[in-house]
Design a protein around this motif. Structure first.
Motif, PDB file in Angstrom:
ATOM      1  N   UNK A  13       0.852  -1.194   0.000  1.00  0.00           N
ATOM      2  CA  UNK A  13       0.000   0.000   0.000  1.00  0.00           C
ATOM      3  C   UNK A  13       0.886   1.241   0.000  1.00  0.00           C
ATOM      4  N   UNK A  14       0.961   1.972  -1.116  1.00  0.00           N
ATOM      5  CA  UNK A  14       1.698   3.236  -1.123  1.00  0.00           C
ATOM      6  C   UNK A  14       0.910   4.309  -0.381  1.00  0.00           C
ATOM      7  N   UNK A  15       1.603   5.150   0.381  1.00  0.00           N
ATOM      8  CA  UNK A  15       0.890   6.143   1.184  1.00  0.00           C
ATOM      9  C   UNK A  15       1.675   7.449   1.237  1.00  0.00           C
ATOM     10  N   UNK A  16       1.025   8.517   0.815  1.00  0.00           N
ATOM     11  CA  UNK A  16       1.617   9.850   0.924  1.00  0.00           C
ATOM     12  C   UNK A  16       0.589  10.777   1.576  1.00  0.00           C
ATOM     13  N   UNK A  17       0.901  11.244   2.770  1.00  0.00           N
ATOM     14  CA  UNK A  17      -0.014  12.099   3.545  1.00  0.00           C
ATOM     15  C   UNK A  17      -1.412  11.482   3.623  1.00  0.00           C
ATOM     16  N   UNK A  18      -1.458  10.255   4.094  1.00  0.00           N
ATOM     17  CA  UNK A  18      -2.706   9.495   4.133  1.00  0.00           C
ATOM     18  C   UNK A  18      -3.240   9.309   5.550  1.00  0.00           C
ATOM     19  N   UNK A  49       5.851  11.216   3.622  1.00  0.00           N
ATOM     20  CA  UNK A  49       4.749  12.014   4.158  1.00  0.00           C
ATOM     21  C   UNK A  49       5.241  13.028   5.183  1.00  0.00           C
ATOM     22  N   UNK A  50       4.534  14.169   5.257  1.00  0.00           N
ATOM     23  CA  UNK A  50       4.855  15.159   6.281  1.00  0.00           C
ATOM     24  C   UNK A  50       3.713  15.303   7.288  1.00  0.00           C
ATOM     25  N   UNK A  54       3.122   7.809   9.063  1.00  0.00           N
ATOM     26  CA  UNK A  54       4.069   6.826   9.613  1.00  0.00           C
ATOM     27  C   UNK A  54       3.763   6.525  11.076  1.00  0.00           C
ATOM     28  N   UNK A  55       3.419   7.544  11.842  1.00  0.00           N
ATOM     29  CA  UNK A  55       3.130   7.348  13.264  1.00  0.00           C
ATOM     30  C   UNK A  55       1.929   6.426  13.448  1.00  0.00           C
ATOM     31  N   UNK A  56       0.905   6.601  12.625  1.00  0.00           N
ATOM     32  CA  UNK A  56      -0.286   5.757  12.715  1.00  0.00           C
ATOM     33  C   UNK A  56       0.053   4.313  12.363  1.00  0.00           C
ATOM     34  N   UNK A  57       0.830   4.131  11.300  1.00  0.00           N
ATOM     35  CA  UNK A  57       1.181   2.774  10.874  1.00  0.00           C
ATOM     36  C   UNK A  57       2.052   2.088  11.921  1.00  0.00           C
ATOM     37  N   UNK A  74      11.959  11.809   1.609  1.00  0.00           N
ATOM     38  CA  UNK A  74      11.421  12.690   0.574  1.00  0.00           C
ATOM     39  C   UNK A  74      10.321  12.011  -0.241  1.00  0.00           C
ATOM     40  N   UNK A  75       9.355  12.806  -0.651  1.00  0.00           N
ATOM     41  CA  UNK A  75       8.293  12.287  -1.503  1.00  0.00           C
ATOM     42  C   UNK A  75       8.846  12.002  -2.892  1.00  0.00           C
ATOM     43  N   UNK A  76       8.751  10.740  -3.325  1.00  0.00           N
ATOM     44  CA  UNK A  76       9.344  10.299  -4.586  1.00  0.00           C
ATOM     45  C   UNK A  76       8.316   9.971  -5.655  1.00  0.00           C
TER      46      UNK A  76
END
Length: 259
Positions: A13-18, A49-50, A54-57, A74-76
């Motif tokens: 599961x890719x996640x960016x600011x999710x 993510x900013x 990550x903290x939730x996961x 960094x967001x890639x």
């Protein structure tokens, strides 16, 4: 699936600011996977993510060792995140899906059946007669998608009607063979992956799935469309240069740290 399957599955599961989605979708996904699989892992790839993704996961990884977090600073791009997860997967089959679960996880049974019946890669599709769309995209997004698909068919993959549905399943060895030679970091990574798959004579099957449009999609209608068209030109250029048939990586990568 009324009984748990013997398939061993890695779910990427890719996640960016999710943070707002994943706090709800991850426990739901975990329940659905546990219900259907004896042997599995869920890999959340935090794509720089900013927010508190990550903290939730990490709270889930602390209580369930079958949930893994991979993160980098960094967001890639989604392509980079999916590739990172695939290359880190440890099970016999690999599925990647979106954090919003636009396609419910239970649809995995259709993809695995297609693989069991002889294909190497099964991809969810919103363009088949047996597809069920509960909530459609706005008209402008539909038109943009159709235009993009026509260009994809012209430049890269002529046989596939929906390259962009974020619900795809592979035999793990085949996923590794393909993704280690992928380059595209953005949303066109699916096209590159499918181009390589067809180039190497892997059998790809489109499977109609249940799908619901997410109104909070992160795909910008102008910026990302331009980037995706640019990526198609890059894919075509690499194809003409013969890179994708060599089964060698285009570049060495330092992927993310796992926790």
């Amino acid at each position: 699936m009324s009984r748990k399957t013997s398939h061993c599955l890695s779910v990427i599961v890719p996640a960016y600011n999710e943070q707002n989605r994943i706090i709800h979708s991850l426990p739901k996904l975990l329940r659905e996977v546990e219900r259907r699989f004896l042997d599995f892992e869920i890999i959340i790839v935090d794509d720089g993510s900013n927010d508190d993704t990550a903290k939730i996961v990490k709270k889930f990884t602390a209580i369930n060792k079958k949930v893994r977090l991979i993160s980098y600073r960094h967001n890639m791009g989604k392509g980079h995140a999916v590739r990172t997860g695939v290359l880190a997967a440890k099970k016999d089959y690999v599925l990647y899906c979106d954090a919003d679960l636009s396609t419910p996880f239970r649809e995995v049974r259709k993809l695995l059946k297609a693989i069991d019946d002889g294909c190497d890669i099964a991809i969810g599709s919103r363009a088949r007669k047996d597809t069920r769309i509960l909530k459609r995209q706005p008209v402008y997004r539909v038109l943009m998608g159709k235009t993009f698909n026509k260009i994809v068919k012209l430049l890269a993959v002529s046989e596939i009607n929906d390259t962009q549905c974020g619900f795809k399943c592979f035999k793990a060895a085949i996923a590794l063979d393909i993704f280690k030679d992928c380059y595209i970091d953005g949303f066109s990574f699916d096209v590159e992956m499918l181009y390589i798959a067809k180039k190497r004579d892997f059998k790809v099957k489109e499977v109609g799935v249940l799908w619901t449009n997410d109104t909070q999609s992160k795909v910008h209608p102008i910026y990302h469309s331009l980037q995706m068209f640019k990526d198609l030109v890059i894919i075509r250029s690499y194809a003409l240069l013969g890179y994708y048939g060599r089964r060698i990586g285009l570049r060495n990568r330092t992927e993310a740290s796992s926790s």
